[in-house]
Scaffold this motif. Structure first.
Motif, mmCIF file in Angstrom:
data_model
loop_
_atom_site.group_PDB
_atom_site.id
_atom_site.type_symbol
_atom_site.label_atom_id
_atom_site.label_comp_id
_atom_site.label_asym_id
_atom_site.label_seq_id
_atom_site.Cartn_x
_atom_site.Cartn_y
_atom_site.Cartn_z
ATOM 1 N N TRP A 137 16.606 -34.996 0.203
ATOM 2 C CA TRP A 137 15.849 -34.838 1.434
ATOM 3 C C TRP A 137 14.699 -35.829 1.413
ATOM 4 C CZ3 TRP A 137 17.674 -30.743 -1.396
ATOM 5 C CH2 TRP A 137 18.586 -29.906 -0.757
ATOM 6 N N GLY A 138 14.563 -36.604 2.478
ATOM 7 C CA GLY A 138 13.453 -37.537 2.530
ATOM 8 C C GLY A 138 13.880 -38.885 3.065
ATOM 9 N N GLY A 139 13.160 -39.948 2.617
ATOM 10 C CA GLY A 139 13.411 -41.269 3.142
ATOM 11 C C GLY A 139 13.386 -42.328 2.068
ATOM 12 N N GLN A 140 14.072 -43.433 2.336
ATOM 13 C CA GLN A 140 14.095 -44.595 1.456
ATOM 14 C C GLN A 140 13.808 -45.836 2.283
ATOM 15 O OE1 GLN A 140 18.161 -44.116 -0.066
ATOM 16 N NE2 GLN A 140 17.337 -43.629 -2.092
ATOM 17 N N LEU A 141 12.862 -46.679 1.813
ATOM 18 C CA LEU A 141 12.501 -47.911 2.495
ATOM 19 C C LEU A 141 12.483 -49.035 1.476
ATOM 20 C CD1 LEU A 141 10.590 -45.439 3.756
ATOM 21 C CD2 LEU A 141 9.855 -47.271 5.270
ATOM 22 N N SER A 142 13.137 -50.153 1.793
ATOM 23 C CA SER A 142 13.166 -51.286 0.878
ATOM 24 C C SER A 142 13.511 -52.553 1.648
ATOM 25 C CB SER A 142 14.190 -51.061 -0.231
ATOM 26 O OG SER A 142 15.509 -51.231 0.267
ATOM 27 N N MET A 143 13.389 -53.687 0.936
ATOM 28 C CA MET A 143 13.803 -54.965 1.518
ATOM 29 C C MET A 143 15.254 -55.286 1.176
ATOM 30 S SD MET A 143 11.232 -56.168 3.182
ATOM 31 C CE MET A 143 11.624 -57.910 3.344
ATOM 32 N N GLY A 144 15.777 -54.680 0.085
ATOM 33 C CA GLY A 144 17.107 -55.050 -0.372
ATOM 34 C C GLY A 144 18.184 -54.012 -0.143
ATOM 35 N N PHE A 145 18.048 -52.847 -0.798
ATOM 36 C CA PHE A 145 19.106 -51.839 -0.705
ATOM 37 C C PHE A 145 18.519 -50.456 -0.911
ATOM 38 C CE2 PHE A 145 18.827 -52.934 -5.167
ATOM 39 C CZ PHE A 145 18.864 -51.710 -5.803
ATOM 40 N N ASN A 146 19.196 -49.455 -0.308
ATOM 41 C CA ASN A 146 18.905 -48.040 -0.513
ATOM 42 C C ASN A 146 20.219 -47.335 -0.794
ATOM 43 O OD1 ASN A 146 16.066 -48.246 0.260
ATOM 44 N ND2 ASN A 146 16.792 -48.423 2.373
ATOM 45 N N THR A 147 20.276 -46.529 -1.851
ATOM 46 C CA THR A 147 21.503 -45.800 -2.169
ATOM 47 C C THR A 147 21.190 -44.350 -2.492
ATOM 48 O OG1 THR A 147 21.458 -46.290 -4.546
ATOM 49 C CG2 THR A 147 22.558 -47.881 -3.108
ATOM 50 N N VAL A 148 22.077 -43.460 -2.045
ATOM 51 C CA VAL A 148 22.006 -42.037 -2.359
ATOM 52 C C VAL A 148 23.382 -41.619 -2.846
ATOM 53 C CG1 VAL A 148 21.702 -39.717 -1.442
ATOM 54 C CG2 VAL A 148 20.162 -41.537 -0.726
ATOM 55 N N GLY A 149 23.443 -40.968 -4.002
ATOM 56 C CA GLY A 149 24.725 -40.581 -4.580
ATOM 57 C C GLY A 149 25.233 -39.239 -4.124
ATOM 58 N N SER A 150 24.669 -38.674 -3.054
ATOM 59 C CA SER A 150 25.081 -37.356 -2.562
ATOM 60 C C SER A 150 24.779 -37.313 -1.075
ATOM 61 C CB SER A 150 24.313 -36.260 -3.306
ATOM 62 O OG SER A 150 22.920 -36.375 -3.045
ATOM 63 N N ASP A 151 24.671 -36.103 -0.518
ATOM 64 C CA ASP A 151 24.271 -35.951 0.874
ATOM 65 C C ASP A 151 22.808 -36.337 1.044
ATOM 66 O OD1 ASP A 151 26.782 -34.944 1.247
ATOM 67 O OD2 ASP A 151 26.176 -32.851 1.352
ATOM 68 N N LEU A 152 22.472 -36.828 2.230
ATOM 69 C CA LEU A 152 21.094 -37.196 2.553
ATOM 70 C C LEU A 152 20.700 -36.570 3.871
ATOM 71 C CD1 LEU A 152 18.439 -38.824 2.341
ATOM 72 C CD2 LEU A 152 19.629 -40.720 3.456
ATOM 73 N N GLU A 153 19.570 -35.888 3.862
ATOM 74 C CA GLU A 153 18.959 -35.407 5.095
ATOM 75 C C GLU A 153 17.633 -36.133 5.239
ATOM 76 O OE1 GLU A 153 17.715 -31.233 7.311
ATOM 77 O OE2 GLU A 153 19.231 -31.292 5.733
ATOM 78 N N GLY A 154 17.632 -37.143 6.084
ATOM 79 C CA GLY A 154 16.446 -37.971 6.231
ATOM 80 C C GLY A 154 16.832 -39.327 6.778
ATOM 81 N N GLY A 155 16.282 -40.413 6.194
ATOM 82 C CA GLY A 155 16.542 -41.730 6.730
ATOM 83 C C GLY A 155 16.488 -42.810 5.680
ATOM 84 N N GLN A 156 17.125 -43.946 5.990
ATOM 85 C CA GLN A 156 17.106 -45.141 5.160
ATOM 86 C C GLN A 156 16.785 -46.342 6.040
ATOM 87 O OE1 GLN A 156 21.157 -44.864 3.580
ATOM 88 N NE2 GLN A 156 20.339 -44.476 1.543
ATOM 89 N N LEU A 157 15.874 -47.216 5.565
ATOM 90 C CA LEU A 157 15.473 -48.408 6.312
ATOM 91 C C LEU A 157 15.427 -49.583 5.351
ATOM 92 C CD1 LEU A 157 14.343 -49.873 8.827
ATOM 93 C CD2 LEU A 157 12.062 -49.096 8.143
ATOM 94 N N THR A 158 16.152 -50.659 5.666
ATOM 95 C CA THR A 158 16.181 -51.821 4.796
ATOM 96 C C THR A 158 16.608 -53.055 5.581
ATOM 97 O OG1 THR A 158 17.075 -52.717 2.730
ATOM 98 C CG2 THR A 158 18.580 -51.474 4.119
ATOM 99 N N MET A 159 16.351 -54.218 4.983
ATOM 100 C CA MET A 159 16.873 -55.459 5.543
ATOM 101 C C MET A 159 18.302 -55.718 5.077
ATOM 102 S SD MET A 159 14.440 -56.840 7.385
ATOM 103 C CE MET A 159 14.840 -58.585 7.453
ATOM 104 N N GLY A 160 18.724 -55.033 3.994
ATOM 105 C CA GLY A 160 20.021 -55.308 3.398
ATOM 106 C C GLY A 160 21.059 -54.242 3.633
ATOM 107 N N VAL A 161 21.238 -53.356 2.611
ATOM 108 C CA VAL A 161 22.351 -52.408 2.613
ATOM 109 C C VAL A 161 21.836 -50.998 2.403
ATOM 110 C CG1 VAL A 161 24.494 -51.735 1.478
ATOM 111 C CG2 VAL A 161 23.937 -54.157 1.716
ATOM 112 N N ASN A 162 22.308 -50.062 3.231
ATOM 113 C CA ASN A 162 22.063 -48.630 3.063
ATOM 114 C C ASN A 162 23.381 -47.945 2.724
ATOM 115 O OD1 ASN A 162 19.257 -48.532 3.779
ATOM 116 N ND2 ASN A 162 19.833 -48.715 5.935
ATOM 117 N N VAL A 163 23.385 -47.115 1.666
ATOM 118 C CA VAL A 163 24.605 -46.418 1.260
ATOM 119 C C VAL A 163 24.274 -44.958 0.988
ATOM 120 C CG1 VAL A 163 26.439 -46.228 -0.462
ATOM 121 C CG2 VAL A 163 25.627 -48.485 0.250
#
Length: 710
Positions: free
Chosen positions: A427-453
């Motif tokens: 639960w929560g958020g991930q912000l980066s310039m390159g990549f964001n990865t979550v190895g399970s379910d995500l309730e929240g958001g991902q923001l990046t210039m590259g890849v969100n998984v």
């Protein structure tokens, strides 16, 4: 598994997982996993030799029949007394198992099982309306199995996960179907009420039935009732699994009470059971790392254990780290316990030069600071480093110019390079310039210039310039300049990108290229490709297996839609052939035709309108045609043109076609047209009727045509 003096038993098993139930049904997510899970339990604890076990995924009717033939031959060649287990997870209806667009009827299934040369035949069906297998032979809903005691049984038993008019349900939280999840948990020892280390058919059915009913009370489809039919004779309860056969055992002590979950090293849920106080429960598990959590009157506790081969580990209340908890409305399909840590007794600050130096404080850290990098088992507050922050459990915020990782995240990660969250629900958020990865379910958001998984279900939003991927499905928004991917079969939301790909989507795909297996809503783009569409496709090119709605495009191709070939003659062209293809109401047409002196090619769009009579129809279309002269031809003004390219003549037409469907693939038709010849700079071939004045720059004339549609 047999007492002394009883002949040895060879147990065989055929396990089928069928996600594909045909074009009329949503593709399942976990039927393959269910089959593999049951196969593992039978091999570990059920006395099934791996060489006597067959797992078949998404077979058609012929392939399933061939699998039964292989089993029949193996049973005939067996030197010992034999028992057979058939397991099926997938779609079914009142008449049989649904294998893609084919059906394996219950009558054929029962006949096949009855014909196998095995002393005991057990069939387990985890599918919708599977109780009809029992009703087809007069079975009735009675109390659970009460089989006479024996180790030498004869006959059959059928277990179904639902009654004849119920759906069988699966859930992403448990990664499979409810019935199979609790049946396998019971077979691993959760159903061993007698405490003798063996799980009987009666115990397994009773446990799976009770837990499935309890867990589905508040789901969308309502409570699910398991059913059975049996004709077993002999002495002694029929034993399905024996904990003595497994290499390692996890024993839940008598003093432990509450809802217990056991997860493997990857975070997958292996066993879930309500643990009563004053009764120990032994669970047969393979060797490896496991995390056990319990939610009860004492709060919420979690502990990790390593199971070695041929070892037994006793787990008691003192082995857990306990926290307070409060009840909250579930995010999914049932009430759940949400952990709310109590206030920290002290403010704990850690400063590290490199990870592990100085050694991390085992207590929960309020502030973690690293010059280059920092790590801690648990942070509730802020983690900060120039290079890298690594946390076991993160409740709060972690920031780094390099990367941030957490095994379990409940907060925000911010990094220059990338962020990583582990296999626990996030639960929560991930912000980066390159990549964001979550190895399970995500309730929240991902923001990046590259890849969100997200390797699970996304409930929220992914925003990037490159790639967004949610392998378990989407509940929300994906937007990027590049590629969006949402797996699973039940996504809901919007995909906005250059290329959008989804398994099953309820919502909209908006992009240059949109691809979806089953789409309820809209695809809007230059190229739209889908399996089944309930809604619309709007684009330059639309391709679908079936559209329950209206596609709008220059070219719309529908496998289950219109594909008609027309042969006809007209006032200017004695020989013509045309293909009309599209949906129920809008179609695209391409055609060729001409005479001995000229030929043409045409392209256009039209509307199909069924008339009041069941077989009468009307097509209204507009098209453009380009005429070419064949050899020396006469052009307007009496001149002779030698080259066909010099004799190019564009013509536009508006037509009305009236047809009568004599046969499903044959319809005679007649039509009228209004034709216009567009002026060109070069000479033009004379395709208009003779009554038109030769000196006109723009020629208009009426036309007529007739022919056959196939």
């Amino acid at each position: 598994m047999s007492p002394a003096g009883v002949a040895a038993v060879a147990r065989y098993a055929l396990l089928v997982g069928a996600n594909d139930g045909g074009s009329e049904r949503v593709t399942l997510r976990y039927a393959h996993d269910d089959a593999h899970q049951m196969a593992t339990v039978l091999a570990d604890l059920g006395g099934v030799d791996p060489e006597h076990e067959w797992v078949v995924l998404d077979p058609d009717e012929e392939q399933l029949a061939q699998a039964f033939d292989v089993v029949r031959q193996a049973l005939q060649d067996a030197p010992a007394r034999t028992e057979f287990v058939f397991y099926y997870s997938g779609h079914s209806d009142e008449d049989g198992l649904l294998l893609g667009d084919e059906r394996f009827r219950y009558a054929d299934l029962r006949s096949t099982l009855d014909g196998l040369p095995a002393q005991v035949r057990l069939a387990i069906l985890d599918s919708c309306a599977s109780g009809a297998l029992i009703l087809s032979k007069g079975g009735r809903s009675v109390a659970p199995f009460l089989v006479d005691a024996s180790a030498e049984h004869e006959g059959f038993a059928y277990l179904t996960s639902s009654s004849a008019d119920e759906v069988a349900q699966e859930a992403e939280r448990i990664g499979g179907s409810y019935f199979t999840h609790y049946l396998t948990a019971g077979l691993r020892g959760a159903a061993d009420v007698s405490g003798d280390g063996r799980v009987t058919l009666n115990e397994a059915y009773s446990y799976a039935n009770a837990e499935t009913l309890q867990r589905t009370q508040q789901t969308q489809h309502g409570p699910q009732h398991a059913r059975y039919e049996t004709q077993l004779s002999g002495t002694g309860d029929y034993v399905l699994t024996d904990l003595a056969l497994v290499s390692s055992t996890l024993v839940l002590d008598e003093g432990l009470a509450g809802d217990v979950m056991v997860r493997d090293a990857d975070g997958a849920l292996v066993v879930e059971l309500p643990k009563e106080e004053h009764r120990a429960v032994a669970l047969g598990l393979p060797a490896g790392r496991f995390v056990v959590s319990v939610a009860g009157a004492d709060g919420y506790g979690e502990a990790g254990f390593d199971l070695d081969p041929e070892a037994s580990v006793l787990v008691g209340p003192g082995d857990f780290a306990w926290r307070a908890e409060e009840l909250a409305v579930a995010r999914g399909d049932a009430p759940a316990a949400v952990v709310v840590p109590g206030p920290l007794a002290t403010l704990t600050v850690q400063a590290q030069i490199v990870p592990g130096l100085p050694a991390p404080d085992p207590r929960t850290t309020s502030l973690l600071v690293g010059l280059g990098a920092a790590s801690a088992p648990s942070v509730q507050g802020l983690g900060l480093a120039l290079g890298y922050v690594g946390v076991g459990e993160q409740h709060g915020t972690a920031l780094a110019f390099g990367a941030v990782s957490a095994r379990q995240l409940d907060g925000v990660q911010v990094a220059g390079l990338g962020t990583v969250a582990g296999a626990s629900p996030t639960w929560g958020g991930q912000l980066s310039m390159g990549f964001n990865t979550v190895g399970s379910d995500l309730e929240g958001g991902q923001l990046t210039m590259g890849v969100n998984v997200v390797d699970g279900m996304l409930r929220g939003a992914q925003l990037s310039m490159g790639v967004n991927a949610a392998s378990g499905g989407l509940r929300g928004l994906q937007t990027t300049m590049g590629l969006n991917y949402a797996g699973g079969t039940a996504s809901e939301g919007v995909q906005l990108a250059g290329i959008n790909v989804a398994g099953g989507l309820g919502g909209a795909q908006i992009g240059l290229i949109n691809v979806g297996r089953n789409v309820t809503g809209a695809q809007i783009g230059l190229v739209n490709v889908a399996g089944e569409v309930t809604g619309t496709q709007i684009g330059l090119v639309n391709v679908a297996r079936d559209v329950k709605g209206t596609p709008f495009g220059v070219v719309s191709v529908e496998k289950e839609g219109r594909h008609d070939v027309l042969a006809f003659g007209s006032e200017s062209d004695p020989a013509n052939a045309e293909l009309r293809f599209g949906g129920d109401y809008l179609y695209t047409l391409v055609g060729v035709g001409g005479s001995l002196s000229h030929a043409y090619g045409s392209f256009g769009l039209g509307v199909h309108a069924p008339m009041g009579h069941q077989r009468l129809w009307l097509d209204l279309d507009g098209l453009g045609a380009a005429y070419l002269g064949l050899g020396q031809v006469e052009v307007r003004g009496g001149e002779i043109a030698d080259g066909p390219l010099e004799a190019l003549t564009p013509v536009v037409r508006a037509r009305a076609t009236f047809g009568f469907q004599v046969l499903p693939q044959l319809a005679p038709f007649v039509g009228i047209s209004v034709n216009g010849k567009i002026p060109m700079s070069g000479p033009r071939i004379d395709v208009a009727p003779d009554f038109l004045a030769p000196g006109e720059e723009i020629a208009l004339w009426p036309g007529a045509f007739a022919g056959l549609q196939f």
